[in-house]
Enzyme design. Structure first.
Site, PDB file in Angstrom:
ATOM      1  N   SER A 216       9.496  13.581  -9.186  1.00  0.00           N
ATOM      2  CA  SER A 216      10.482  12.508  -9.234  1.00  0.00           C
ATOM      3  C   SER A 216      11.372  12.513  -7.993  1.00  0.00           C
ATOM      4  O   SER A 216      12.055  13.499  -7.702  1.00  0.00           O
ATOM      5  CB  SER A 216      11.356  12.664 -10.486  1.00  0.00           C
ATOM      6  OG  SER A 216      12.493  11.842 -10.414  1.00  0.00           O
ATOM      7  N   ARG A 217      11.382  11.389  -7.278  1.00  0.00           N
ATOM      8  CA  ARG A 217      12.236  11.288  -6.094  1.00  0.00           C
ATOM      9  C   ARG A 217      13.708  11.260  -6.473  1.00  0.00           C
ATOM     10  O   ARG A 217      14.548  11.838  -5.792  1.00  0.00           O
ATOM     11  CB  ARG A 217      11.866  10.031  -5.299  1.00  0.00           C
ATOM     12  CG  ARG A 217      10.463  10.064  -4.737  1.00  0.00           C
ATOM     13  CD  ARG A 217      10.204   8.934  -3.774  1.00  0.00           C
ATOM     14  NE  ARG A 217      10.161   7.643  -4.435  1.00  0.00           N
ATOM     15  CZ  ARG A 217       9.062   7.101  -4.935  1.00  0.00           C
ATOM     16  NH1 ARG A 217       7.927   7.745  -4.875  1.00  0.00           N
ATOM     17  NH2 ARG A 217       9.091   5.916  -5.503  1.00  0.00           N
TER      18      ARG A 217
ATOM     19  N   ARG B 167       0.623  -3.990   4.994  1.00  0.00           N
ATOM     20  CA  ARG B 167       1.308  -4.770   6.024  1.00  0.00           C
ATOM     21  C   ARG B 167       0.859  -4.345   7.423  1.00  0.00           C
ATOM     22  O   ARG B 167       0.812  -5.152   8.351  1.00  0.00           O
ATOM     23  CB  ARG B 167       2.816  -4.578   5.861  1.00  0.00           C
ATOM     24  CG  ARG B 167       3.682  -5.356   6.825  1.00  0.00           C
ATOM     25  CD  ARG B 167       5.131  -5.243   6.409  1.00  0.00           C
ATOM     26  NE  ARG B 167       5.501  -3.866   6.113  1.00  0.00           N
ATOM     27  CZ  ARG B 167       6.638  -3.505   5.520  1.00  0.00           C
ATOM     28  NH1 ARG B 167       7.491  -4.432   5.150  1.00  0.00           N
ATOM     29  NH2 ARG B 167       6.912  -2.242   5.314  1.00  0.00           N
TER      30      ARG B 167
ATOM     31  N   GLY C 180       1.243   1.332  -5.570  1.00  0.00           N
ATOM     32  CA  GLY C 180       0.301   0.254  -5.374  1.00  0.00           C
ATOM     33  C   GLY C 180      -1.099   0.769  -5.067  1.00  0.00           C
ATOM     34  O   GLY C 180      -2.100   0.259  -5.593  1.00  0.00           O
TER      35      GLY C 180
ATOM     36  N   ASP D 127       9.796   6.905 -19.787  1.00  0.00           N
ATOM     37  CA  ASP D 127      10.001   6.926 -18.340  1.00  0.00           C
ATOM     38  C   ASP D 127      11.197   7.805 -17.976  1.00  0.00           C
ATOM     39  O   ASP D 127      11.204   8.482 -16.948  1.00  0.00           O
ATOM     40  CB  ASP D 127      10.214   5.495 -17.834  1.00  0.00           C
ATOM     41  CG  ASP D 127       9.711   5.306 -16.417  1.00  0.00           C
ATOM     42  OD1 ASP D 127       9.295   6.286 -15.791  1.00  0.00           O
ATOM     43  OD2 ASP D 127       9.737   4.161 -15.930  1.00  0.00           O
TER      44      ASP D 127
ATOM     45  N   LYS E 266      16.827   4.370 -15.751  1.00  0.00           N
ATOM     46  CA  LYS E 266      16.348   5.753 -15.828  1.00  0.00           C
ATOM     47  C   LYS E 266      16.403   6.448 -14.474  1.00  0.00           C
ATOM     48  O   LYS E 266      16.566   7.664 -14.397  1.00  0.00           O
ATOM     49  CB  LYS E 266      14.943   5.788 -16.432  1.00  0.00           C
ATOM     50  CG  LYS E 266      13.882   5.009 -15.664  1.00  0.00           C
ATOM     51  CD  LYS E 266      13.149   5.828 -14.630  1.00  0.00           C
ATOM     52  CE  LYS E 266      12.122   5.006 -13.878  1.00  0.00           C
ATOM     53  NZ  LYS E 266      11.410   5.806 -12.847  1.00  0.00           N
TER      54      LYS E 266
ATOM     55  N   ALA F  32       0.818  -1.214   0.000  1.00  0.00           N
ATOM     56  CA  ALA F  32       0.000   0.000   0.000  1.00  0.00           C
ATOM     57  C   ALA F  32       0.848   1.258   0.000  1.00  0.00           C
ATOM     58  O   ALA F  32       0.539   2.238   0.687  1.00  0.00           O
ATOM     59  CB  ALA F  32      -0.941  -0.012   1.209  1.00  0.00           C
TER      60      ALA F  32
ATOM     61  N   THR G  11      10.977  10.983 -15.389  1.00  0.00           N
ATOM     62  CA  THR G  11      11.739  10.932 -14.142  1.00  0.00           C
ATOM     63  C   THR G  11      12.843  11.988 -14.106  1.00  0.00           C
ATOM     64  O   THR G  11      13.196  12.483 -13.041  1.00  0.00           O
ATOM     65  CB  THR G  11      12.346   9.528 -13.956  1.00  0.00           C
ATOM     66  OG1 THR G  11      11.339   8.550 -14.165  1.00  0.00           O
ATOM     67  CG2 THR G  11      12.910   9.359 -12.556  1.00  0.00           C
TER      68      THR G  11
END
Length: 344
Positions: free
Chosen positions: A257-258, A30, A12, A247, A194, A8, A251
């Site tokens: 984008s992290r 979880r 997801g 992608d 990427k 989660a 990104t």
């Protein structure tokens, strides 16, 4: 169709919410408290705050119930965990005694320590037959935008046309389009590499080097990605598609984008530990950069941008010095990959 999504996190949750518009979807978390909170509010406040999830989406923290929900003929089991958690999830599926013969994973990267791609991890745990009937859903997709119902296009890659058809039926509706491919390796390599290249473009933008420099990094980064992907068994044309250049563009340029954020923060003088602590999410480019470089050296593939990123992340090279090292490289012919020799 009955669908169980295991994990989660942001992606997801977003994909589960999208599929729940047309299918019976159960999202497994979880943490029981998190599952109960999402059931009460229909919001994932930790990863997708402000995004209202599909009313029909259901939540559960009971693993066996979630697995039973995806048992049967017209079902889909989705692994929505990072690469680091894929092996553990597969082991839990295997040990349940009712592991699905078809599994769709969403993670992008190489497994730390082994250097395995996700499909290789699945094969190692669940067996070759299960891996042959499984696959990946990849491509340019910020979870928040998908959760908001904004348009996106993805690629499902598998050796199984049955799985591809099932994923398309589950996901291809509303604002989401899904294309299929049988180049599982190419799609996985594109999704992994990427992230490393996005760190490079973040560094460039953080140093104020301009849009010309960003375009050069994206283009030459695509050449690096293609060379490695072909060396590992992927097809060159795959990297011109959604899971490659698509992608990469998202990104490397998107503010959500992290991995790009990691590069931006490093360019501002912060240490890697400080950046990751503040980020609060997984940045797969950091996790798999060294594996990408090791594979490149193993297969004698030249990847100077990846090498520079690794030097900044792990060898204390300053971002500006890394850029200078790239600028000092000798001129050469522009080539993404080495074409096969012509037959005699």
């Amino acid at each position: 169709m009955r669908v169980s999504v295991f994990g989660a996190g942001a992606w997801g949750t977003a994909l589960a919410s999208h599929m729940a518009q047309r299918h019976d979807v159960l999202l497994w978390a979880r943490d029981a408290g998190r599952a109960a909170e999402m059931a009460a509010t229909h919001e994932n406040a930790v990863y997708l705050s402000g995004c209202t999830l599909a009313p029909a989406l259901r939540f559960d923290a009971d693993f066996d119930r979630a697995l039973a929900h995806a048992a049967g003929a017209d079902t889909l089991c989705v692994a929505a965990v990072p690469v680091a958690g894929l092996r553990g999830l597969c082991e839990r599926l295997r040990d349940s005694g009712t592991a699905p013969m078809q599994l769709l994973w969403l993670c992008k990267g190489f497994e730390a320590g082994t250097g395995l791609l996700p499909h290789q991890v699945v094969a190692a745990v669940l067996g070759d037959e299960a891996a042959a009937h499984s696959g990946i859903l990849s491509g340019p997709s910020f979870a928040r935008e998908v959760a908001q119902g904004l348009p996106a296009a993805l690629t499902v890659a598998s050796r199984s046309t049955e799985l591809c058809d099932r994923v398309i039926r589950a996901c291809h509706h509303g604002a989401l389009r899904v294309y299929s491919s049988d180049d599982l390796i190419g799609v996985e390599v594109g999704g992994a590499v990427k992230n490393v290249l996005a760190i490079a473009t973040g560094i460039s933008d953080g140093l104020g080097l301009g849009m010309n420099a960003r375009a050069a990094l994206v283009t030459r980064g695509l050449a690096e990605m293609t060379r490695l992907g072909v060396a590992l068994g992927g097809r060159p044309e795959t990297f011109m598609g959604l899971s490659g250049v698509g992608d990469l563009i998202l990104t490397a340029t998107g503010d959500l984008s992290r991995n790009r954020t990691v590069g931006l923060q490093l360019a501002q003088g912060r240490t890697l530990d400080e950046v990751l602590a503040a980020l609060g999410h997984v940045a797969e480019g950091v996790r798999c950069a060294q594996t990408v470089l090791a594979l490149a050296r193993q297969h004698q593939v030249t990847m100077p941008i990846t090498e520079a990123v690794c030097a900044v992340l792990f060898e204390q090279l300053t971002p500006r010095a890394a850029v200078e090292s790239l600028l000092k490289r000798d001129a050469r012919a522009e080539r993404a990959h080495t074409p096969p020799e012509k037959p005699l």
